[in-house]
Write a protein that holds these residues in place. Structure first.
Motif, PDB file in Angstrom:
ATOM      1  N   GLU A  43      57.080  10.745 -39.055  1.00  0.00           N
ATOM      2  CA  GLU A  43      57.862  11.938 -39.388  1.00  0.00           C
ATOM      3  C   GLU A  43      59.099  11.560 -40.203  1.00  0.00           C
ATOM      4  O   GLU A  43      59.457  12.259 -41.159  1.00  0.00           O
ATOM      5  CB  GLU A  43      58.274  12.692 -38.120  1.00  0.00           C
ATOM      6  N   ILE A  94      58.729  22.011 -49.252  1.00  0.00           N
ATOM      7  CA  ILE A  94      57.939  22.623 -48.174  1.00  0.00           C
ATOM      8  C   ILE A  94      56.593  21.939 -48.068  1.00  0.00           C
ATOM      9  O   ILE A  94      56.148  21.571 -46.971  1.00  0.00           O
ATOM     10  CB  ILE A  94      57.765  24.134 -48.419  1.00  0.00           C
ATOM     11  N   SER A  97      57.011  18.280 -46.784  1.00  0.00           N
ATOM     12  CA  SER A  97      57.506  18.239 -45.405  1.00  0.00           C
ATOM     13  C   SER A  97      56.469  18.715 -44.397  1.00  0.00           C
ATOM     14  O   SER A  97      56.406  18.206 -43.282  1.00  0.00           O
ATOM     15  CB  SER A  97      58.770  19.097 -45.270  1.00  0.00           C
ATOM     16  N   ALA A  98      55.677  19.704 -44.778  1.00  0.00           N
ATOM     17  CA  ALA A  98      54.693  20.264 -43.850  1.00  0.00           C
ATOM     18  C   ALA A  98      53.264  19.870 -44.208  1.00  0.00           C
ATOM     19  O   ALA A  98      52.318  20.425 -43.665  1.00  0.00           O
ATOM     20  CB  ALA A  98      54.823  21.787 -43.840  1.00  0.00           C
TER      21      ALA A  98
END
Length: 128
Positions: A43, A94, A97-98
């Motif tokens: 992460e 976005i 990150s996802a």
């Protein structure tokens, strides 16, 4: 609103995006207790790359946008470059990150389009 003022808004939004991505890295570093590198934390690796990628593309393009506006580019050109690039940066952040590949892909295409638009605009306004 002047073209320079419009460019300032895009610059501010991109600074806030960099700040947000940096804040996410710091938060994960604290949670994972990693002070340097990623410590094998997947992460943290994702968040670090999302921030790093933004830091690689935003500064030079925002400089180009500001110079473009300062040289008297028309408002539509400033908004086209700033809007396309900024939307691309948000979508890419976005998507990365996802792990949403379509958002990441569209974000990069828009980022590159904005960068090329800034370069083309600079060449245009300096030769007209």
């Amino acid at each position: 609103m002047t073209p320079v003022a419009a460019s300032a808004i895009y610059i501010a939004v991109n600074i806030l995006l960099l700040w947000f991505l940096s804040f996410r890295v710091i938060g994960r570093r604290r949670a994972a207790q990693v002070s340097l590198g990623t410590g094998g934390d997947s992460e943290l690796e994702i968040r670090t790359r999302a921030h790093g990628n933004a830091a690689e593309y935003i500064p030079i393009t925002m400089l180009g946008l500001y110079v473009l506006a300062s040289l008297g580019a028309p408002m539509w050109m400033v908004n086209a470059v700033g809007g396309v690039f900024t939307l691309g940066r948000v979508l890419h952040a976005i998507g990365l990150s996802a792990t949403i590949m379509p958002a990441r892909l569209v974000g990069m295409v828009l980022t590159w389009t904005g960068m090329l638009g800034a370069a083309a605009g600079l060449l245009y306004v300096t030769h007209t």
